[in-house]
Scaffold this motif. Structure first.
Motif, PDB file in Angstrom:
ATOM      1  N   GLY A 194       0.803  -1.216   0.000  1.00  0.00           N
ATOM      2  CA  GLY A 194       0.000   0.000   0.000  1.00  0.00           C
ATOM      3  C   GLY A 194       0.840   1.271   0.000  1.00  0.00           C
ATOM      4  O   GLY A 194       0.393   2.323  -0.450  1.00  0.00           O
ATOM      5  N   SER A 195       2.074   1.167   0.499  1.00  0.00           N
ATOM      6  CA  SER A 195       2.922   2.364   0.553  1.00  0.00           C
ATOM      7  C   SER A 195       3.567   2.687  -0.794  1.00  0.00           C
ATOM      8  O   SER A 195       3.979   3.829  -1.016  1.00  0.00           O
ATOM      9  N   ILE A 196       3.651   1.734  -1.693  1.00  0.00           N
ATOM     10  CA  ILE A 196       4.293   1.973  -2.996  1.00  0.00           C
ATOM     11  C   ILE A 196       3.570   3.071  -3.772  1.00  0.00           C
ATOM     12  O   ILE A 196       4.206   4.027  -4.228  1.00  0.00           O
ATOM     13  N   PRO A 197       2.244   3.030  -3.969  1.00  0.00           N
ATOM     14  CA  PRO A 197       1.591   4.123  -4.693  1.00  0.00           C
ATOM     15  C   PRO A 197       1.685   5.463  -3.959  1.00  0.00           C
ATOM     16  O   PRO A 197       1.792   6.510  -4.585  1.00  0.00           O
ATOM     17  N   CYS A 198       1.658   5.417  -2.632  1.00  0.00           N
ATOM     18  CA  CYS A 198       1.757   6.661  -1.860  1.00  0.00           C
ATOM     19  C   CYS A 198       3.118   7.310  -2.042  1.00  0.00           C
ATOM     20  O   CYS A 198       3.222   8.528  -2.251  1.00  0.00           O
ATOM     21  N   VAL A 199       4.173   6.527  -1.963  1.00  0.00           N
ATOM     22  CA  VAL A 199       5.524   7.065  -2.150  1.00  0.00           C
ATOM     23  C   VAL A 199       5.696   7.553  -3.585  1.00  0.00           C
ATOM     24  O   VAL A 199       6.259   8.627  -3.826  1.00  0.00           O
ATOM     25  N   ALA A 200       5.209   6.780  -4.548  1.00  0.00           N
ATOM     26  CA  ALA A 200       5.315   7.201  -5.954  1.00  0.00           C
ATOM     27  C   ALA A 200       4.548   8.501  -6.194  1.00  0.00           C
ATOM     28  O   ALA A 200       5.027   9.399  -6.899  1.00  0.00           O
TER      29      ALA A 200
END
Length: 144
Positions: free
Chosen positions: A8-14
């Motif tokens: 879930g953190s991958i799209p947020c960081v991107a």
């Protein structure tokens, strides 16, 4: 094993990285307006120097203005067309107070009284002739 938090953190960081780089890119396009840094070595018509930076748009204002004048006068509306649409007698009435003030200030009351009766007619004739020769008298590229 990937956990829900990692996935879930991958799209947020991107998204954060994308928004940040876009924001920085827009800032670099427009700011700083004046060159910021040591003006030791700077290349002409470029926003960067060896030790500094100026926004891309402020660096290119002269080139952009010249290009805009060229596009407007060549493709959209020529100067003789725009000036030809003006009514000389109406324009003379609009210019009359400023011309009278200039004559009074620069030439004195005597010349103002001499010219005042014929000034509206002279301005109208001058503007009529100017409509025919506006391209020879006024070059927008040199004004901008």
């Amino acid at each position: 094993k990937l956990t829900l938090l990692v996935v879930g953190s991958i799209p947020c960081v991107a998204a954060f990285v994308g928004i940040t780089t876009n924001w920085m890119g827009v800032k670099m396009l427009f700011y700083p307006i004046q060159y910021f840094g040591i003006d030791w070595k700077r290349w002409p018509d470029t926003p960067y120097g060896l030790f500094g930076w100026q926004g891309v748009v402020p660096t290119k204002t002269e080139q952009m203005a010249e290009r805009l004048v060229r596009v407007v006068t060549e493709r959209l509306l020529r100067l003789d067309e725009a000036f030809g649409r003006l009514e000389p007698s109406h324009l003379a009435k609009l210019l009359l107070p400023a011309v009278e003030e200039s004559i009074r200030r620069d030439c004195g009351d005597y010349w103002f009284r001499v010219l005042q009766p014929v000034l509206p007619m002279l301005l109208t004739r001058l503007l009529t002739k100017l409509q025919l020769e506006i391209d020879d008298v006024l070059d927008l590229r040199h004004i901008v």
